[in-house]
Design a protein around this motif. Structure first.
Motif, PDB file in Angstrom:
ATOM      1  N   THR A 293       0.833  -1.218   0.000  1.00 62.94           N
ATOM      2  CA  THR A 293       0.000   0.000   0.000  1.00 62.94           C
ATOM      3  C   THR A 293       0.859   1.256   0.000  1.00 62.94           C
ATOM      4  N   GLU A 294       2.042   1.197   0.616  1.00 62.16           N
ATOM      5  CA  GLU A 294       2.947   2.350   0.603  1.00 62.16           C
ATOM      6  C   GLU A 294       3.503   2.613  -0.790  1.00 62.16           C
ATOM      7  N   ARG A 295       3.578   1.580  -1.606  1.00 61.67           N
ATOM      8  CA  ARG A 295       4.100   1.729  -2.968  1.00 61.67           C
ATOM      9  C   ARG A 295       2.992   1.964  -3.995  1.00 61.67           C
ATOM     10  N   TRP A 296       1.751   1.941  -3.566  1.00 60.14           N
ATOM     11  CA  TRP A 296       0.626   2.044  -4.498  1.00 60.14           C
ATOM     12  C   TRP A 296       0.612   3.410  -5.190  1.00 60.14           C
ATOM     13  N   HIS A 297       0.446   3.399  -6.507  1.00 60.26           N
ATOM     14  CA  HIS A 297       0.406   4.639  -7.278  1.00 60.26           C
ATOM     15  C   HIS A 297      -0.752   4.626  -8.273  1.00 60.26           C
ATOM     16  N   GLY A 298      -1.712   3.768  -8.031  1.00 59.27           N
ATOM     17  CA  GLY A 298      -2.862   3.678  -8.925  1.00 59.27           C
ATOM     18  C   GLY A 298      -4.044   4.472  -8.412  1.00 59.27           C
ATOM     19  N   ALA A 299      -5.223   4.014  -8.793  1.00 63.32           N
ATOM     20  CA  ALA A 299      -6.455   4.724  -8.433  1.00 63.32           C
ATOM     21  C   ALA A 299      -6.606   4.803  -6.916  1.00 63.32           C
ATOM     22  N   PRO A 300      -6.936   5.987  -6.386  1.00 62.51           N
ATOM     23  CA  PRO A 300      -7.118   6.116  -4.926  1.00 62.51           C
ATOM     24  C   PRO A 300      -8.305   5.286  -4.452  1.00 62.51           C
ATOM     25  N   GLY A 301      -8.171   4.766  -3.275  1.00 61.43           N
ATOM     26  CA  GLY A 301      -9.269   4.001  -2.689  1.00 61.43           C
ATOM     27  C   GLY A 301      -9.223   2.517  -2.950  1.00 61.43           C
ATOM     28  N   LEU A 302      -8.419   2.082  -3.923  1.00 60.39           N
ATOM     29  CA  LEU A 302      -8.407   0.641  -4.232  1.00 60.39           C
ATOM     30  C   LEU A 302      -7.756  -0.185  -3.120  1.00 60.39           C
ATOM     31  N   PRO A 303      -6.619   0.216  -2.552  1.00 65.19           N
ATOM     32  CA  PRO A 303      -6.080  -0.573  -1.429  1.00 65.19           C
ATOM     33  C   PRO A 303      -7.056  -0.721  -0.273  1.00 65.19           C
ATOM     34  N   ASP A 304      -7.800   0.353   0.022  1.00 66.82           N
ATOM     35  CA  ASP A 304      -8.794   0.252   1.104  1.00 66.82           C
ATOM     36  C   ASP A 304      -9.915  -0.716   0.743  1.00 66.82           C
ATOM     37  N   ALA A 305     -10.298  -0.724  -0.544  1.00 67.83           N
ATOM     38  CA  ALA A 305     -11.332  -1.668  -0.977  1.00 67.83           C
ATOM     39  C   ALA A 305     -10.837  -3.104  -0.853  1.00 67.83           C
ATOM     40  N   VAL A 306      -9.567  -3.331  -1.207  1.00 66.59           N
ATOM     41  CA  VAL A 306      -8.983  -4.669  -1.049  1.00 66.59           C
ATOM     42  C   VAL A 306      -8.979  -5.061   0.424  1.00 66.59           C
ATOM     43  N   ARG A 307      -8.598  -4.139   1.284  1.00 67.90           N
ATOM     44  CA  ARG A 307      -8.556  -4.416   2.724  1.00 67.90           C
ATOM     45  C   ARG A 307      -9.937  -4.760   3.269  1.00 67.90           C
ATOM     46  N   ASN A 308     -10.950  -4.072   2.775  1.00 69.99           N
ATOM     47  CA  ASN A 308     -12.288  -4.221   3.338  1.00 69.99           C
ATOM     48  C   ASN A 308     -13.039  -5.442   2.819  1.00 69.99           C
TER      49      ASN A 308
END
Length: 383
Positions: A293-308
């Motif tokens: 997630t610290e390296r993520w540079h794509g669409a905002p909100g996607l890491p949180d969606a994966v987490r949830n």
């Protein structure tokens, strides 16, 4: 009194007990043991695809030979025999369910003499089998207590590192084979009643920070052999191997081959980051997930969606067809490689992936699962 030695299973469904009759030791597909390519298991692929994937297939093939040599010399520090290695591989292959893989490891295991029938040997093999099945099918249940149980039955630190390498490698091999078979349009052949891997509990990902540490002794530069020093110098700065390299350097050749496979498959694209995030979330590697997630540079909100979890991902992907295709393919490949087929590969091609790019992305997904299992099996996430 001479201890009795017994011989392997007569089919690829493996348990800790083996048949006493040598005449019953034929596997269902005995010819599956004799292949020229022990990674692809003689799967017939177009030359264009083989050549395009050669950069990561070469070290993967060498890893197969390294982890499963025909002859294994055991010692006081390295007690894992050829039987132990192939038995562990077969247990993991059964969980992943890819039939070609099960046939191969069953056929190689069948003629080998099993351990003696003492209570200690039976307990040791049962514990190895249980650990392999758990790390393959439900990695989030593994912790320091699991490593302690391996220690209690006599496994050394190099043995514990090796068993984790074997399970991770076989998982990577299963998913690479599934992706290649899907590219050929092969129908899936999974056994009815075989469970699909469940996602790790959401509470594992509630913390916004985690530090990974191992409770196993690592190779230190002052006591490392020349080969270990060379491998450490080359690979401990690789982000995915940070922390793992000093442990994996107990076998510097295997570490280097893993590093070469990783370097050939890793790409700085959002799709590669996404499949690695999905694998870490499903498998339960909190440290891997937070690092990504610290390296993520794509669409905002996607890491949180994966987490949830699943519902949040479905809602997010509704208006993102490319990411939705990647998510659906990576999720099924991670949870149930035996069910992966062209039905998941075709949507990737419809979003602009070539067959080569799609297969390599999916192989990276499998390798991410290997790294997740190494982090889970060899250490703990501390909030």
């Amino acid at each position: 009194m001479e201890q009795r030695r017994v011989y392997g299973k007569s089919h690829w469904y493996h348990e800790t007990q083996s048949r006493a009759s040598r005449g019953d030791a034929l596997p269902l597909v005995p010819e599956a043991a004799h292949v020229d390519d022990r990674f692809l298991l003689d799967l017939s692929l177009p030359d264009v695809l083989l050549n395009a994937c050669d950069c990561w297939l070469q070290p993967a093939r060498a890893l197969s030979d390294r982890l499963f040599p025909d002859v294994v010399q055991v010692s006081r520090l390295q007690t894992f025999s050829a039987y132990d290695r192939l038995s562990t591989a077969l247990t993991a292959a059964q969980v992943y369910g890819v039939q070609r893989l099960c046939n191969h490891y069953a056929a190689r295991l069948a003629p080998l003499p099993g351990p003696d029938s003492s209570r200690e040997s039976n307990r040791r093999l049962a514990q190895i089998t249980q650990y392999a099945r758990q790390l393959a099918s439900s990695p989030s249940v593994i912790g320091s207590a699991s490593r302690g149980q391996l220690d209690e039955v006599g496994l050394t630190t190099p043995d514990i590192i090796l068993i984790n390498q074997i399970i991770g490698f076989v998982g990577f091999q299963a998913r690479a084979l599934a992706a290649f078979q899907a590219s050929l349009g092969h129908p899936v052949r999974w056994l009815p009643g075989m469970p699909m891997q469940e996602d790790a509990p959401a509470e594992r990902f509630a913390s916004a920070a985690a530090v990974w540490s191992s409770d196993l002794p690592a190779v230190t530069p002052g006591y490392a052999s020349l080969a270990q020093q060379v491998a450490l110098e080359r690979w401990e700065r690789q982000p995915e191997l940070a922390g793992l390299a000093p442990l994996l350097a107990t076998d510097p050749d295997a570490l280097s081959l893993l590093g070469e496979t990783l370097a050939a498959l890793a790409q700085p694209t959002t799709s590669h980051l996404l499949v690695a995030l999905l694998a870490a979330r499903i498998n339960g590697s909190q440290h891997c997930f937070l690092t990504l997630t610290e390296r993520w540079h794509g669409a905002p909100g996607l890491p949180d969606a994966v987490r949830n979890g699943e519902r949040a991902l479905q809602a997010w992907g509704h208006n993102h067809p490319l990411e939705r295709a990647v998510i659906q393919a990576a999720q099924l490949l991670t949870r149930a490689p035996d069910r992966f087929s062209a039905a998941q590969l075709i949507p990737l091609q419809e979003q602009g992936f070539s067959v080569t790019d799609a297969v390599s992305l999916l192989a990276w997904c499998g390798l991410s699962g290997w790294l997740n299992r190494l982090k889970i099996g060899l250490g703990n996430d501390l909030d």
